[in-house]
Scaffold this motif. Structure first.
Motif, PDB file in Angstrom:
ATOM      1  N   LEU A   1      -1.114  14.110  15.320  1.00 29.35           N
ATOM      2  CA  LEU A   1      -0.427  14.350  14.048  1.00 29.35           C
ATOM      3  C   LEU A   1      -0.952  13.452  12.927  1.00 29.35           C
ATOM      4  O   LEU A   1      -1.142  13.908  11.799  1.00 29.35           O
ATOM      5  CB  LEU A   1       1.082  14.162  14.215  1.00 29.35           C
ATOM      6  CG  LEU A   1       1.917  14.309  12.941  1.00 29.35           C
ATOM      7  CD1 LEU A   1       1.739  15.692  12.334  1.00 29.35           C
ATOM      8  CD2 LEU A   1       3.399  14.039  13.221  1.00 29.35           C
ATOM      9  N   TRP A   2      -1.177  12.149  13.223  1.00 36.46           N
ATOM     10  CA  TRP A   2      -1.606  11.235  12.158  1.00 36.46           C
ATOM     11  C   TRP A   2      -2.897  11.726  11.508  1.00 36.46           C
ATOM     12  O   TRP A   2      -2.999  11.797  10.277  1.00 36.46           O
ATOM     13  CB  TRP A   2      -1.781   9.832  12.723  1.00 36.46           C
ATOM     14  CG  TRP A   2      -2.165   8.823  11.686  1.00 36.46           C
ATOM     15  CD1 TRP A   2      -3.420   8.416  11.366  1.00 36.46           C
ATOM     16  CD2 TRP A   2      -1.291   8.124  10.803  1.00 36.46           C
ATOM     17  NE1 TRP A   2      -3.398   7.499  10.349  1.00 36.46           N
ATOM     18  CE2 TRP A   2      -2.095   7.290   9.978  1.00 36.46           C
ATOM     19  CE3 TRP A   2       0.093   8.095  10.629  1.00 36.46           C
ATOM     20  CZ2 TRP A   2      -1.564   6.457   9.015  1.00 36.46           C
ATOM     21  CZ3 TRP A   2       0.621   7.259   9.666  1.00 36.46           C
ATOM     22  CH2 TRP A   2      -0.181   6.458   8.870  1.00 36.46           C
ATOM     23  N   ASP A   3      -3.859  12.078  12.339  1.00 40.43           N
ATOM     24  CA  ASP A   3      -5.119  12.581  11.790  1.00 40.43           C
ATOM     25  C   ASP A   3      -4.906  13.894  11.046  1.00 40.43           C
ATOM     26  O   ASP A   3      -5.558  14.154  10.023  1.00 40.43           O
ATOM     27  CB  ASP A   3      -6.144  12.788  12.911  1.00 40.43           C
ATOM     28  CG  ASP A   3      -6.580  11.463  13.532  1.00 40.43           C
ATOM     29  OD1 ASP A   3      -6.478  10.433  12.833  1.00 40.43           O
ATOM     30  OD2 ASP A   3      -6.987  11.468  14.707  1.00 40.43           O
TER      31      ASP A   3
ATOM     32  N   LEU B   1       6.196   9.965   6.255  1.00 46.55           N
ATOM     33  CA  LEU B   1       6.002  11.390   6.507  1.00 46.55           C
ATOM     34  C   LEU B   1       5.709  11.632   7.986  1.00 46.55           C
ATOM     35  O   LEU B   1       6.240  12.559   8.600  1.00 46.55           O
ATOM     36  CB  LEU B   1       4.855  11.920   5.644  1.00 46.55           C
ATOM     37  CG  LEU B   1       4.458  13.385   5.873  1.00 46.55           C
ATOM     38  CD1 LEU B   1       5.626  14.313   5.612  1.00 46.55           C
ATOM     39  CD2 LEU B   1       3.271  13.753   4.977  1.00 46.55           C
ATOM     40  N   HIS B   2       4.876  10.765   8.576  1.00 44.40           N
ATOM     41  CA  HIS B   2       4.544  10.873  10.001  1.00 44.40           C
ATOM     42  C   HIS B   2       5.805  10.760  10.851  1.00 44.40           C
ATOM     43  O   HIS B   2       6.027  11.543  11.794  1.00 44.40           O
ATOM     44  CB  HIS B   2       3.532   9.784  10.357  1.00 44.40           C
ATOM     45  CG  HIS B   2       3.136   9.775  11.796  1.00 44.40           C
ATOM     46  ND1 HIS B   2       3.653   8.875  12.703  1.00 44.40           N
ATOM     47  CD2 HIS B   2       2.265  10.557  12.494  1.00 44.40           C
ATOM     48  CE1 HIS B   2       3.136   9.098  13.892  1.00 44.40           C
ATOM     49  NE2 HIS B   2       2.277  10.111  13.795  1.00 44.40           N
ATOM     50  N   ALA B   3       6.670   9.799  10.530  1.00 45.27           N
ATOM     51  CA  ALA B   3       7.914   9.613  11.287  1.00 45.27           C
ATOM     52  C   ALA B   3       8.842  10.815  11.134  1.00 45.27           C
ATOM     53  O   ALA B   3       9.468  11.272  12.100  1.00 45.27           O
ATOM     54  CB  ALA B   3       8.611   8.334  10.820  1.00 45.27           C
ATOM     55  N   PHE B   4       8.930  11.328   9.932  1.00 45.98           N
ATOM     56  CA  PHE B   4       9.784  12.488   9.689  1.00 45.98           C
ATOM     57  C   PHE B   4       9.301  13.702  10.469  1.00 45.98           C
ATOM     58  O   PHE B   4      10.084  14.412  11.112  1.00 45.98           O
ATOM     59  CB  PHE B   4       9.815  12.813   8.195  1.00 45.98           C
ATOM     60  CG  PHE B   4      10.729  11.928   7.386  1.00 45.98           C
ATOM     61  CD1 PHE B   4      11.363  10.843   7.961  1.00 45.98           C
ATOM     62  CD2 PHE B   4      10.958  12.192   6.042  1.00 45.98           C
ATOM     63  CE1 PHE B   4      12.206  10.030   7.224  1.00 45.98           C
ATOM     64  CE2 PHE B   4      11.800  11.383   5.292  1.00 45.98           C
ATOM     65  CZ  PHE B   4      12.424  10.305   5.881  1.00 45.98           C
ATOM     66  N   VAL B   5       8.015  13.979  10.385  1.00 47.16           N
ATOM     67  CA  VAL B   5       7.475  15.173  11.047  1.00 47.16           C
ATOM     68  C   VAL B   5       7.620  15.060  12.559  1.00 47.16           C
ATOM     69  O   VAL B   5       7.936  16.033  13.238  1.00 47.16           O
ATOM     70  CB  VAL B   5       6.001  15.390  10.643  1.00 47.16           C
ATOM     71  CG1 VAL B   5       5.392  16.539  11.439  1.00 47.16           C
ATOM     72  CG2 VAL B   5       5.901  15.682   9.152  1.00 47.16           C
TER      73      VAL B   5
ATOM     74  N   ASP C   1       0.853  -1.201   0.000  1.00 50.12           N
ATOM     75  CA  ASP C   1       0.000   0.000   0.000  1.00 50.12           C
ATOM     76  C   ASP C   1       0.886   1.248   0.000  1.00 50.12           C
ATOM     77  O   ASP C   1       1.213   1.793   1.057  1.00 50.12           O
ATOM     78  CB  ASP C   1      -0.915  -0.008   1.222  1.00 50.12           C
ATOM     79  CG  ASP C   1      -2.036   1.020   1.108  1.00 50.12           C
ATOM     80  OD1 ASP C   1      -1.831   2.047   0.426  1.00 50.12           O
ATOM     81  OD2 ASP C   1      -3.106   0.797   1.700  1.00 50.12           O
ATOM     82  N   PRO C   2       1.331   1.716  -1.176  1.00 52.87           N
ATOM     83  CA  PRO C   2       2.254   2.859  -1.243  1.00 52.87           C
ATOM     84  C   PRO C   2       1.722   4.114  -0.551  1.00 52.87           C
ATOM     85  O   PRO C   2       2.499   4.869   0.048  1.00 52.87           O
ATOM     86  CB  PRO C   2       2.425   3.084  -2.750  1.00 52.87           C
ATOM     87  CG  PRO C   2       2.091   1.769  -3.371  1.00 52.87           C
ATOM     88  CD  PRO C   2       1.027   1.173  -2.508  1.00 52.87           C
ATOM     89  N   SER C   3       0.450   4.373  -0.626  1.00 52.54           N
ATOM     90  CA  SER C   3      -0.080   5.603  -0.045  1.00 52.54           C
ATOM     91  C   SER C   3       0.063   5.609   1.468  1.00 52.54           C
ATOM     92  O   SER C   3       0.454   6.626   2.072  1.00 52.54           O
ATOM     93  CB  SER C   3      -1.551   5.784  -0.442  1.00 52.54           C
ATOM     94  OG  SER C   3      -2.345   4.714   0.058  1.00 52.54           O
ATOM     95  N   VAL C   4      -0.241   4.471   2.112  1.00 54.60           N
ATOM     96  CA  VAL C   4      -0.076   4.404   3.563  1.00 54.60           C
ATOM     97  C   VAL C   4       1.408   4.422   3.933  1.00 54.60           C
ATOM     98  O   VAL C   4       1.807   5.033   4.926  1.00 54.60           O
ATOM     99  CB  VAL C   4      -0.763   3.141   4.129  1.00 54.60           C
ATOM    100  CG1 VAL C   4      -0.489   3.008   5.622  1.00 54.60           C
ATOM    101  CG2 VAL C   4      -2.261   3.210   3.877  1.00 54.60           C
ATOM    102  N   ALA C   5       2.243   3.735   3.152  1.00 55.76           N
ATOM    103  CA  ALA C   5       3.685   3.742   3.412  1.00 55.76           C
ATOM    104  C   ALA C   5       4.236   5.164   3.357  1.00 55.76           C
ATOM    105  O   ALA C   5       5.023   5.590   4.210  1.00 55.76           O
ATOM    106  CB  ALA C   5       4.397   2.849   2.396  1.00 55.76           C
TER     107      ALA C   5
END
Length: 668
Positions: free
Chosen positions: A525-527, A465-469, A456-460
């Motif tokens: 952040l995820w939301d 991005l979540h980890a980076f931010v 699932d590229p979009s979730v990956a």
């Protein structure tokens, strides 16, 4: 037979109405002081030089009582103007020298050709003598029909070291060089610089000015802009001014005094910031680039506008619209209108940039940095939490606490013997799962999750991005299950002044803009990322990835493959360091390399002829000349070039040999 004595022409006063202008006057082109100014000078000081005249004779050779003026035509016209203005009687006696021998043209030519012009130094000293006798600069300017600025320039030239003035009088230096020496009034310093230049071929005025202002601080420097020149002068500071060139306010000579005054003013302003309730405040004129990295930044809320601010903003916006409406036909803005629009924009920006309001309990473990921005304005960075000041994380209440009470370090509280980790004692009560079992189960889940995300590229993409931010904005890398770390190295120590470059300022502004848009709590952040549109998510991702780039080459950390990858990235984004603002100067390049390197750079950018013009100079002079010659060349040293861009010129074998030799000498 003895030689006869010379007999001078007779002189006499002749009424002005008996004088006429001769056609034999050789002066045809206007030059020098105007007739009006000369008339005013005669009215002030009377006629200082007699007219040369010849009798007018009739056809029979008899004098007619009239006299023509072949030499002194400008003085005659000035007297004529005074008569027309009824400030001089038309029959006023005029002192004249009466000539009868030779030709009238000869009289006019001799008076103009044999007259030696006044040496500029004599004029400088004459102005100085008048000033010493009590005349003001304004009075001198009025008396000689020049501006006050000209008088000040002449007085400054006369105030140069007497030794240098004598050298100038003997044609040992040019007027432009003498002007350059006026930048610093210290005679000893002037003479020291002159001695350094005596053995140098480079004696350009800009070189003299640079040497005389070494160690001084430009008035355009952010420290001077913040403090204000008046406060610096009031504290006893001296400003070097250049009266002959635009100097942007001059140079502040006492840098130590300036730094002390700026630091004291910053400390006073920091007191108001401390009163806001922060745990700590750090104050400095500037901080290294990346000084906030590794610190979590808390977010505040911008307070709503007060009624007064709303009214002021509305009035400013209305005035802005009105001014723009007046020039809506495409006409050029007047200077006054353009300046007023700029003032309105600044005022509106100040209203919109009001400080955020933070929670009192958050400020209790956070702090602020107080410094200056590049324009000399107060810069306050609020809301940074150091790792040691982080509040303790509250563990969620669960059955694990009960399990910990029953079993300590794997031992049974009743027997003290180790209980099997995967075989809990039978009990009617609900026990937590054994650690080993939890590990096994979550390992299965991890593998399955890896597979699912891999499909699932979009979730990956969102997870990375979540980890980076989290790492770059919240410093909470542990909040992500991804073992992906966005490491962002800072290079303030490697490159002083890096924070003031356009690229660094753009990154900081973009980072701050994103920070203001992200959720205050990392748990939201995820939301928050899910709520972003695709373009915004990609822009944020690009910003985060950009912060992780490290293409710095250091002698203790050689990474040839990483540097090669940096070259590929530079090609992909078409990186242009010239467009990014880098220029070769004495400080950034020429003063840091050997003479052979300087010549090779000049040869490559400007050609062999330009290199030969400076190859005989000493290192400092050569570096300054190279900076001047290559200011707009677009040349870049090898480490700044993007592969596939402008080709690098090949150096001649002699140049390569010279470079190698110089490097060997330097190593020894």
């Amino acid at each position: 037979m003895p030689k006869s004595k010379i007999v001078l022409s007779s002189s006499r006063d002749i009424p002005f109405d008996k004088l006429v202008l001769s056609q034999a006057n050789v002066r045809r082109i206007k030059a020098g002081v105007s007739i009006d100014e000369l008339a005013e000078d005669i009215a002030r000081r009377t006629l200082l030089q007699s007219l040369t005249v010849r009798p007018v004779v009739d056809a029979a050779g008899h004098e007619t009582g009239m006299f023509e003026v072949p030499a002194g035509g400008r003085r005659y016209r000035a007297l004529e103007l005074l008569v027309k203005q009824k400030r001089l009687a038309k029959d006023a006696p005029i002192p004249c020298v009466v000539r009868t021998e030779g030709l009238a043209e000869e009289d006019s030519l001799a008076e103009n050709v044999q007259r030696a012009p006044l040496h500029p130094l004599d004029q400088f000293r004459a102005f100085q003598a008048l000033r010493e006798k009590g005349q003001s600069e304004e009075e001198i300017a009025a008396a000689f029909f020049v501006s006050v600025a000209v008088v000040r320039q002449r007085l400054r030239l006369a105030a140069v070291s007497p030794r240098l003035l004598d050298i100038y009088a003997d044609d040992g230096m040019t007027l432009d060089q003498l002007m350059a020496f006026t930048v610093n009034p210290d005679h000893e310093r002037q003479e020291q610089v002159f001695e350094r230049l005596r053995t140098s071929y480079a004696r350009d005025p800009h070189q003299i000015r640079r040497m005389l202002t070494e160690g001084a601080v430009r008035a355009s420097d952010k420290r001077a802009q913040y403090l204000g020149l008046d406060a610096y002068v009031e504290a006893g500071g001296m400003i070097l001014r250049d009266l002959f060139q635009a100097d942007e306010g001059g140079w502040l000579q006492n840098a130590t005094l300036l730094d002390r005054l700026v630091s004291e003013k910053l400390e006073r302003e920091a007191e108001a910031i401390r009163a806001e309730g922060w745990k700590w405040i750090e104050v400095g004129i500037d901080f290294p680039y990346g000084h906030t990295f590794g610190l979590r930044r808390i977010s505040g809320e911008q307070p709503p506008l007060t009624p007064e601010q709303e009214a002021a903003k509305a009035a400013l916006e209305a005035e802005y619209d009105q001014i723009e409406g007046e020039f809506g036909d495409g006409e050029d803005f007047t200077e006054e209108a353009d300046q007023r629009l700029s003032e309105i924009e600044t005022a509106l920006a100040e209203i919109d940039a009001r400080p955020e309001v933070f929670e009192a309990d958050e400020k209790g473990h956070a702090g602020a940095f107080v410094s200056l921005d590049t324009c000399g304005r107060l810069k306050v960075e609020r809301g940074f939490v150091r790792p040691e000041d982080e509040p303790p994380v509250e563990e969620p209440a669960s059955g694990e606490a009960e399990g910990e009470a029953d079993q300590v370090d794997g031992e049974s509280p009743e027997t003290g013997s180790a209980a099997p980790a995967d075989e809990p004692e039978e009990d009617d009560g609900l026990k937590p799962l054994p650690d080993r079992l939890v590990t096994e189960l979550t390992a299965h889940r991890t593998v399955a999750l890896r597979n699912a995300i891999g499909e699932d590229p979009s979730v990956a993409y969102l997870a990375v991005l979540h980890a980076f931010v989290l790492r770059l904005f919240y410093t909470y890398g542990s909040d992500s299950c991804l073992e992906v770390e966005a490491k962002s190295s800072m290079f303030g120590a490697q490159a002083p002044g890096l924070a003031d470059t356009p690229a660094a300022q753009t990154i900081d502004a973009r980072h701050e803009a994103w920070r203001s848009q992200l959720p205050k709590d990392s748990r939201d952040l995820w939301d928050g990322l899910i709520g972003l549109d695709t373009d915004s998510r990609e822009a944020l991702f690009a910003h985060c990835v950009g912060l992780t780039v490290n293409a710095v080459q250091e002698p203790w950390n050689r990474r040839p493959r990483a540097i090669a990858h940096a070259d590929r990235l530079a090609q992909a984004v078409k990186l242009d360091m010239v467009a990014a603002g880098w220029r070769p100067t004495v400080d950034t390049f020429f003063g840091r390399v050997t003479k052979a390197r300087i010549l090779a750079a000049v040869r490559e950018a400007c050609g062999e002829a330009q290199a030969q013009l400076i190859d005989h100079l000493k290192k400092d002079d050569m570096a300054a000349k190279a900076e001047e010659a290559m200011a707009d060349s677009g040349w870049l040293p090898e480490p700044l070039r993007t592969p596939g861009g402008a080709p690098q010129a090949e150096m001649a074998p002699d140049d390569v040999e010279a470079i190698v030799e110089s490097q060997v000498i330097a190593a020894e």
